[in-house]
Design a protein around this motif. Structure first.
Motif, PDB file in Angstrom:
ATOM      1  N   LEU A   8       0.850  -1.235  -0.070  1.00 70.75           N
ATOM      2  CA  LEU A   8      -0.170  -0.149   0.124  1.00 70.75           C
ATOM      3  C   LEU A   8       0.799   1.222   0.017  1.00 70.75           C
ATOM      4  N   MET A   9       0.753   2.156  -1.024  1.00 70.18           N
ATOM      5  CA  MET A   9       1.344   3.317  -0.991  1.00 70.18           C
ATOM      6  C   MET A   9       0.633   4.672  -0.955  1.00 70.18           C
ATOM      7  N   ASP A  10       0.894   5.448   0.037  1.00 72.06           N
ATOM      8  CA  ASP A  10       0.195   6.685   0.020  1.00 72.06           C
ATOM      9  C   ASP A  10       0.994   7.720   0.771  1.00 72.06           C
ATOM     10  N   THR A  11       1.037   8.690   0.485  1.00 71.29           N
ATOM     11  CA  THR A  11       2.018   9.987   0.992  1.00 71.29           C
ATOM     12  C   THR A  11       1.380  10.493   2.332  1.00 71.29           C
ATOM     13  N   GLU A  12      -0.028  10.130   2.321  1.00 71.01           N
ATOM     14  CA  GLU A  12      -0.556  10.729   3.722  1.00 71.01           C
ATOM     15  C   GLU A  12      -0.762   9.783   4.790  1.00 71.01           C
ATOM     16  N   ARG A  13      -0.004   9.741   5.838  1.00 71.17           N
ATOM     17  CA  ARG A  13       0.048   8.656   6.553  1.00 71.17           C
ATOM     18  C   ARG A  13      -1.289   7.901   7.365  1.00 71.17           C
ATOM     19  N   LEU A  14      -1.880   8.918   7.557  1.00 70.31           N
ATOM     20  CA  LEU A  14      -3.251   8.749   8.341  1.00 70.31           C
ATOM     21  C   LEU A  14      -3.966   7.914   7.262  1.00 70.31           C
ATOM     22  N   VAL A  15      -4.196   8.357   6.142  1.00 71.72           N
ATOM     23  CA  VAL A  15      -4.866   7.859   4.941  1.00 71.72           C
ATOM     24  C   VAL A  15      -4.398   6.381   4.667  1.00 71.72           C
ATOM     25  N   ALA A  16      -3.066   6.147   4.665  1.00 74.07           N
ATOM     26  CA  ALA A  16      -2.440   4.928   4.386  1.00 74.07           C
ATOM     27  C   ALA A  16      -2.704   3.915   5.379  1.00 74.07           C
ATOM     28  N   GLU A  17      -2.768   4.472   6.974  1.00 77.05           N
ATOM     29  CA  GLU A  17      -3.018   3.717   8.075  1.00 77.05           C
ATOM     30  C   GLU A  17      -4.570   2.962   7.810  1.00 77.05           C
ATOM     31  N   GLY A  18      -5.505   3.983   7.551  1.00 78.02           N
ATOM     32  CA  GLY A  18      -6.792   3.685   7.525  1.00 78.02           C
ATOM     33  C   GLY A  18      -7.062   2.412   6.347  1.00 78.02           C
ATOM     34  N   PHE A  19      -6.446   2.525   5.289  1.00 80.13           N
ATOM     35  CA  PHE A  19      -6.714   1.653   4.140  1.00 80.13           C
ATOM     36  C   PHE A  19      -5.812   0.215   4.666  1.00 80.13           C
ATOM     37  N   ARG A  20      -4.811   0.597   5.566  1.00 76.44           N
ATOM     38  CA  ARG A  20      -3.918  -0.830   5.805  1.00 76.44           C
ATOM     39  C   ARG A  20      -5.237  -1.624   6.848  1.00 76.44           C
ATOM     40  N   ASN A  21      -5.842  -0.852   7.654  1.00 69.48           N
ATOM     41  CA  ASN A  21      -6.464  -1.705   8.565  1.00 69.48           C
ATOM     42  C   ASN A  21      -7.672  -2.101   8.072  1.00 69.48           C
ATOM     43  N   LEU A  22      -8.343  -1.347   7.064  1.00 72.50           N
ATOM     44  CA  LEU A  22      -9.579  -1.816   5.992  1.00 72.50           C
ATOM     45  C   LEU A  22      -9.088  -3.117   5.288  1.00 72.50           C
ATOM     46  N   LEU A  23      -7.944  -3.088   4.761  1.00 78.87           N
ATOM     47  CA  LEU A  23      -7.433  -4.145   3.825  1.00 78.87           C
ATOM     48  C   LEU A  23      -7.128  -5.522   4.758  1.00 78.87           C
ATOM     49  N   GLN A  24      -6.385  -5.234   6.036  1.00 80.33           N
ATOM     50  CA  GLN A  24      -6.338  -6.324   6.845  1.00 80.33           C
ATOM     51  C   GLN A  24      -7.352  -6.902   7.480  1.00 80.33           C
ATOM     52  N   SER A  25      -8.736  -6.235   7.494  1.00 78.76           N
ATOM     53  CA  SER A  25     -10.142  -6.687   7.810  1.00 78.76           C
ATOM     54  C   SER A  25     -10.398  -7.956   7.085  1.00 78.76           C
ATOM     55  N   PHE A  26      -9.812  -8.021   5.799  1.00 78.36           N
ATOM     56  CA  PHE A  26     -10.365  -9.171   4.922  1.00 78.36           C
ATOM     57  C   PHE A  26      -9.270 -10.515   4.962  1.00 78.36           C
ATOM     58  N   LYS A  27      -9.856 -11.494   4.947  1.00 76.00           N
ATOM     59  CA  LYS A  27      -8.833 -12.646   5.386  1.00 76.00           C
ATOM     60  C   LYS A  27      -8.115 -12.883   4.146  1.00 76.00           C
ATOM     61  N   GLU A  28      -8.602 -12.419   2.921  1.00 77.03           N
ATOM     62  CA  GLU A  28      -8.062 -12.761   1.595  1.00 77.03           C
ATOM     63  C   GLU A  28      -6.589 -12.041   1.492  1.00 77.03           C
ATOM     64  N   PHE A  29      -6.454 -10.940   2.280  1.00 72.48           N
ATOM     65  CA  PHE A  29      -5.266  -9.964   1.969  1.00 72.48           C
ATOM     66  C   PHE A  29      -4.429  -9.973   2.986  1.00 72.48           C
ATOM     67  N   SER A  30      -3.198  -9.665   2.795  1.00 68.90           N
ATOM     68  CA  SER A  30      -2.094  -9.355   3.664  1.00 68.90           C
ATOM     69  C   SER A  30      -1.263  -8.234   3.109  1.00 68.90           C
ATOM     70  N   VAL A  31      -1.169  -7.265   4.050  1.00 63.26           N
ATOM     71  CA  VAL A  31      -0.436  -5.909   3.691  1.00 63.26           C
ATOM     72  C   VAL A  31       0.970  -6.137   4.113  1.00 63.26           C
ATOM     73  N   VAL A  32       1.832  -6.424   3.115  1.00 62.31           N
ATOM     74  CA  VAL A  32       3.412  -6.821   3.422  1.00 62.31           C
ATOM     75  C   VAL A  32       3.973  -5.509   3.783  1.00 62.31           C
ATOM     76  N   ALA A  33       3.790  -4.266   3.148  1.00 69.26           N
ATOM     77  CA  ALA A  33       4.220  -3.192   3.309  1.00 69.26           C
ATOM     78  C   ALA A  33       3.319  -1.963   3.220  1.00 69.26           C
ATOM     79  N   VAL A  34       3.597  -0.688   3.825  1.00 72.48           N
ATOM     80  CA  VAL A  34       3.137   0.508   3.740  1.00 72.48           C
ATOM     81  C   VAL A  34       4.233   1.569   3.291  1.00 72.48           C
TER      82      VAL A  34
END
Length: 221
Positions: A8-34
């Motif tokens: 996941l790539m985003d220059t806005e850290r709060l936005v990136a953290e929000g998307f990371r939490n969202l994607l991690q909530s799905f069992k199919e996905f693993s966020v390996v780096a932000v």
């Protein structure tokens, strides 16, 4: 299903953290780096070899397209999803020219985002019919009234379309044309984007129903 690795790539850290939490909530996905900049993104790309790169709406200057091009040069097979605030056709075109596999609005709901990422991972591209029409017109430089989307296909893409319409599997197409299965899938992604289809079945039906598609004109190797 094995976990789908996402960078996941985003220059806005709060936005990136929000998307990371969202994607991690799905069992199919693993966020390996932000990541928050291009250099770090490319380093983490080489380190983790993700299946998907999701570029958030704050992906940096030029809408993140410079980074998208750098990602595409670094890794031909990673699939890039652009989450953007703009719905302008010209921005969609720029994203696909830069190497994106999907262009999504930032106000997409969580379930649609999940389904779209799964489609991109499985099929190589995701694009709504409305967006496909807009991008198609821009990429083609404005098709004439009587032109067919098939006119946008290269000779190799038409060969692959013919074999898909003939219900040939990816590995059979690869063997017949002397290319790798990954290369076939890359071609399919471009065919989907040009025709506005979402998967092999839709693409095969499109070809079989299209009066402009003449299999005998396809040069087979």
């Amino acid at each position: 299903m094995s976990s789908i690795r996402i960078l996941l790539m985003d220059t806005e850290r709060l936005v990136a953290e929000g998307f990371r939490n969202l994607l991690q909530s799905f069992k199919e996905f693993s966020v390996v780096a932000v990541t928050h900049d291009e250099a770090t993104t490319l380093r983490q790309l080489r380190r983790h070899h993700p299946h998907l790169v999701v570029m958030g709406p704050g992906a940096g200057g030029n809408g993140g397209m410079d980074t998208a091009r750098a990602i595409r040069r670094s890794s031909r097979h990673v699939r890039i999803i652009v989450l953007a605030s703009s719905r302008q056709p010209i921005h969609m075109r720029e994203a696909f020219v830069a190497g994106a596999n999907a262009y999504l609005s930032r106000d997409i709901d969580a379930q649609e985002l999940r389904d779209t990422l799964l489609t991109v991972h499985r099929e190589g591209v995701a694009l709504s019919a409305a967006a496909a029409g807009q991008v198609l017109e821009l990429v083609s430089g404005g098709l004439s009234r009587d032109a067919s989307p098939l006119d946008l296909l290269t000779r190799r893409e038409r060969e692959i379309l013919f074999l898909v319409a003939d219900d040939q599997e990816t590995h059979h197409i690869a063997a017949r044309l002397g290319i790798t299965p990954k290369t076939v899938r890359n071609y399919l992604s471009r065919i989907y984007a040009k025709l506005g289809t979402r998967n092999r079945l839709q693409t095969a039906l499109y070809a079989l129903r299209c009066p402009d598609f003449h299999p005998q004109s396809v040069v087979k190797t």
